[in-house]
Design an enzyme around this catalytic site. Sequence first.
Site, PDB file in Angstrom:
ATOM      1  N   SER A 146      38.273   0.382  18.579  1.00  0.00           N
ATOM      2  CA  SER A 146      38.192   1.506  19.503  1.00  0.00           C
ATOM      3  C   SER A 146      39.417   1.482  20.403  1.00  0.00           C
ATOM      4  CB  SER A 146      36.931   1.415  20.359  1.00  0.00           C
ATOM      5  OG  SER A 146      36.949   2.385  21.388  1.00  0.00           O
ATOM      6  N   TYR A 160      31.932  -2.734  27.118  1.00  0.00           N
ATOM      7  CA  TYR A 160      32.429  -2.064  25.916  1.00  0.00           C
ATOM      8  C   TYR A 160      33.937  -2.258  25.784  1.00  0.00           C
ATOM      9  CZ  TYR A 160      33.235   1.606  22.459  1.00  0.00           C
ATOM     10  OH  TYR A 160      33.617   2.289  21.340  1.00  0.00           O
TER      11      TYR A 160
END
Length: 241
Positions: A146, A160
């Site tokens: 990501s 995250y």
Amino acid sequence: MTDSLRGRVGIVTGAGRGIGRAIAANLAAEGMALVLISRTGAQVRQLADELAEQFGTRCLPAAIDVTDHAAIERVMMHAEQQLGAIDLLVNSAGIVEEAPTPLWLTDPDVTWRVVETNLRGPMLMAHAVLPAMIARGRGHIVNLGSRTRAATLTGGYTGYAVSKRALTALTESLAPALQNTGVVVVDVLPGLVRTGLTTSMPVWDNVTEWNSGSDTARVVADVARGCYDERSGEVIDATQN
């Protein structure tokens, strides 16, 4: 089909929904037998039945937490007994905090749970499959990375952001150790795909154009076939394929 995956065996974590589900469906369509891992048993059992009926491929659903080392070892034992040697691991399972909250205002156990799922999970899965892959001299591991733009924009998805960047570091750490073994590990960047995870993040509320999960699924299948130019440890951007 050229470079068919028929006869090969793959593992997809986070297979119950989102990008993981799209990847699993595409691999099954190409004939790969699959271990479908999710924390929600109903999702992967239903998917296993659907893929077996539609494509005639063998699927083994497994409802486990990817941070549970003992559970992973049990699944690996059953997978190799029922399906055969593992050719591909796709680390797709991932979670995010429920809301963007500065670190000092969060419950650290919640933040750490995100890190464990997104980083410890792939580490344990790789630890489980690598010895046999190296012994056979072939195999692929795909880590779904990501750009962590949501954390950059909000400053509030700490677990995250940390875990996804650390996952890239894991790939980069494994790559040189795997040189000359026949085993390849890569990061694949899906882009911004509309999933339950992304739609739970208010930062994306006004997004109208999304990347396609099917693009990521095709890239993963190409990696499984060995069809890529990038060296082990580098990043493949699914939005550019």
